[in-house]
Scaffold this active site. Structure first.
Site, PDB file in Angstrom:
ATOM      1  NE  ARG A 106      -0.686  -1.731  -1.009  1.00 24.19           N
ATOM      2  CZ  ARG A 106      -1.138  -1.327   0.175  1.00 24.19           C
ATOM      3  NH1 ARG A 106      -2.321  -1.627   0.729  1.00 24.19           N
ATOM      4  NH2 ARG A 106      -0.356  -0.504   0.762  1.00 24.19           N
ATOM      5  CG  HIS A 133       4.691  -1.144   2.569  1.00 23.79           C
ATOM      6  ND1 HIS A 133       4.439  -0.378   1.403  1.00 23.79           N
ATOM      7  CD2 HIS A 133       3.757  -1.244   3.524  1.00 23.79           C
ATOM      8  CE1 HIS A 133       3.455   0.140   1.861  1.00 23.79           C
ATOM      9  NE2 HIS A 133       2.869  -0.264   2.973  1.00 23.79           N
ATOM     10  CD  GLN A 136       4.033   1.813   6.758  1.00 22.70           C
ATOM     11  OE1 GLN A 136       2.830   1.903   6.081  1.00 22.70           O
ATOM     12  NE2 GLN A 136       4.452   2.772   7.809  1.00 22.70           N
ATOM     13  CG  ASP A 227       2.244  -5.448   9.394  1.00 19.79           C
ATOM     14  OD1 ASP A 227       1.015  -4.663   9.419  1.00 19.79           O
ATOM     15  OD2 ASP A 227       2.964  -5.893   8.508  1.00 19.79           O
ATOM     16  CB  CYS A 267       2.570  -0.451   8.864  1.00 18.61           C
ATOM     17  SG  CYS A 267       1.925  -1.855   8.928  1.00 18.61           S
ATOM     18  NE  ARG A 295       3.444   4.940   3.718  1.00 18.28           N
ATOM     19  CZ  ARG A 295       2.502   4.194   3.054  1.00 18.28           C
ATOM     20  NH1 ARG A 295       1.681   3.427   4.003  1.00 18.28           N
ATOM     21  NH2 ARG A 295       2.712   3.581   1.857  1.00 18.28           N
TER      22      ARG A 295
HETATM   23  N1   CP Z   1       0.147   0.955   5.778  1.00 19.53           N
HETATM   24  C1   CP Z   1      -0.147   0.931   4.816  1.00 19.53           C
HETATM   25  O1   CP Z   1       0.377   0.630   3.773  1.00 19.53           O
HETATM   26  O2   CP Z   1      -1.754   1.098   4.707  1.00 19.53           O
HETATM   27  P1   CP Z   1      -2.481   0.751   3.565  1.00 19.53           P
HETATM   28  O3   CP Z   1      -2.735  -0.764   3.278  1.00 19.53           O
HETATM   29  O4   CP Z   1      -3.879   1.452   4.195  1.00 19.53           O
HETATM   30  O5   CP Z   1      -2.231   1.412   2.340  1.00 19.53           O
HETATM   31  N1  NVA Z   2       1.679  -6.723   6.272  1.00 24.79           N
HETATM   32  C1  NVA Z   2       0.756  -6.006   5.745  1.00 24.79           C
HETATM   33  C2  NVA Z   2       0.835  -4.533   5.683  1.00 24.79           C
HETATM   34  C3  NVA Z   2      -0.367  -3.819   5.258  1.00 24.79           C
HETATM   35  C4  NVA Z   2      -0.086  -2.488   5.126  1.00 24.79           C
HETATM   36  C5  NVA Z   2       0.052  -6.705   4.377  1.00 24.79           C
HETATM   37  O1  NVA Z   2       0.743  -6.607   3.634  1.00 24.79           O
HETATM   38  O2  NVA Z   2      -1.169  -6.732   4.378  1.00 24.79           O
END
Ligand code: CP
Ligand code: NVA
Length: 308
Positions: A106, A133, A136, A227, A267, A295
């Protein structure tokens, strides 16, 4: 018995790294894992997690998925490893992929993720970047399939920022031939290259709509999705975005314009009274926690498919 198919691509950096058939196979494997109809182990394999941003769901669901496969996880915190001190990605990737069988990363830039993949001898999974993502999106479409059995005539309307989550929904939606509508304020449209790629996949079907009008976007929709307005890394833009996104909250008025059997997805994490009202979030139309659970099941299926 259902068996994992090895994915054609080594890595899962983008929703487009897997084919339509591979998506369907992963969703089927995930369903079987969820129903406990399948017990396949990939024993002694090790997943390395490298997370430059916070996470609750992705981190924990990957850890549990790996342990359900009989493997284990190493959570590499960039602050306490040499990554945080600036060790080049190409060195880190070459070392960690000699210890780990698969890496989930990430980070901010998609190009950094691609750099990891270039130098890693083990498969690399996108656990969220600023651009995409894709894990997701797999869980999202699994949740939609559970509800509606197939994707025929499904309209998914995403109300909010044209961000990483929206981009992966667009691409995965195109692979599955699902109509996707994105409603965002002017200036917050999804990435144009992603939109172009999706349109190429849809061919001459007009199934992707980008609009600045949430009301036209939700009309007759089967799935309403939102989101956060400000993603991780956008903290300083928060105040400005909160103003720009006024009118883009999923509230009961917007829900009433969708199909009567509409489901609500998010999400997570969610900010009540910003992108969604508490009333809608907690309503019986919400499938948000099924989606969060999924997930784990899709990632178990994905890991198995990458490790097979
Ligand atoms: N939806 C999602 O990716 O959540 P987190 O940021 O908690 O991993
Ligand atoms: N769009 C959000 C998603 C979190 C799971 C972010 O990138 O923070």
């Amino acid at each position: 018995m259902l068996k994992p198919n090895k994915l054609v691509n080594k890595n899962f950096l983008s929703s487009l790294d897997i084919s339509t058939e591979e998506v369907f196979h992963i969703l089927e494997l995930a369903k079987n894992f969820k129903n406990k109809d399948l017990k396949i182990e990939s024993s002694n394999k090790v997943l390395g997690l490298i997370f430059d941003k916070s996470s609750t769901r992705t981190r924990v669901s990957f850890q549990v998925a790996m342990s359900r496969l009989g493997g284990s996880t190493i959570d590499l915190n960039p602050d306490t490893s040499q990554i945080g001190r600036g060790e080049p990605i190409k060195d880190t990737a070459r070392v960690l992929s000699r210890y780990c069988d698969v890496l989930a990363i990430r980070t901010f830039n998609q190009s950094d993720l691609e750099e990891y993949a270039k130098w890693s001898s083990a498969p690399v999974i996108n656990a969220l970047t600023d651009l995409e993502h894709p894990c997701q999106a797999l869980a999202d479409f699994m949740t939609i399939k559970e509800e509606f059995y197939d994707f025929k005539n499904i309209v998914l309307s995403f109300i909010g920022d044209g961000n990483n989550v929206a981009n992966s929904l667009i691409l995965c939606g195109a692979l599955l031939d699902v109509e996707v509508r994105i409603a965002c304020p002017k200036g917050y449209e999804p990435n144009q290259l992603i939109v172009n790629k999706a349109r190429e996949i849809y061919k001459n079907k007009n199934l992707l709509q980008i609009t600045n009008d949430p009301y036209s976007s939700v009309s007759g929709a089967n799935v309403l999705y939102t989101d956060v307005w400000s993603s991780m890394g956008e903290e300083i833009q928060k105040e400005e975005k909160d103003k720009d996104f006024s009118g883009f909250t999923i509230d009961k008025n917007l829900v009433s314009m969708a199909d009567k059997d509409v489901i609500i997805l998010h999400c997570l994490p969610a900010y009540r009274s910003k992108e969604i009202t508490d009333e809608v979030f907690e309503s019986n139309k919400s499938r948000i926690f099924e989606q969060a659970e999924n997930r784990m099941h899709v990632q178990q299926a994905l890991l198995l498919s990458l490790l097979s």
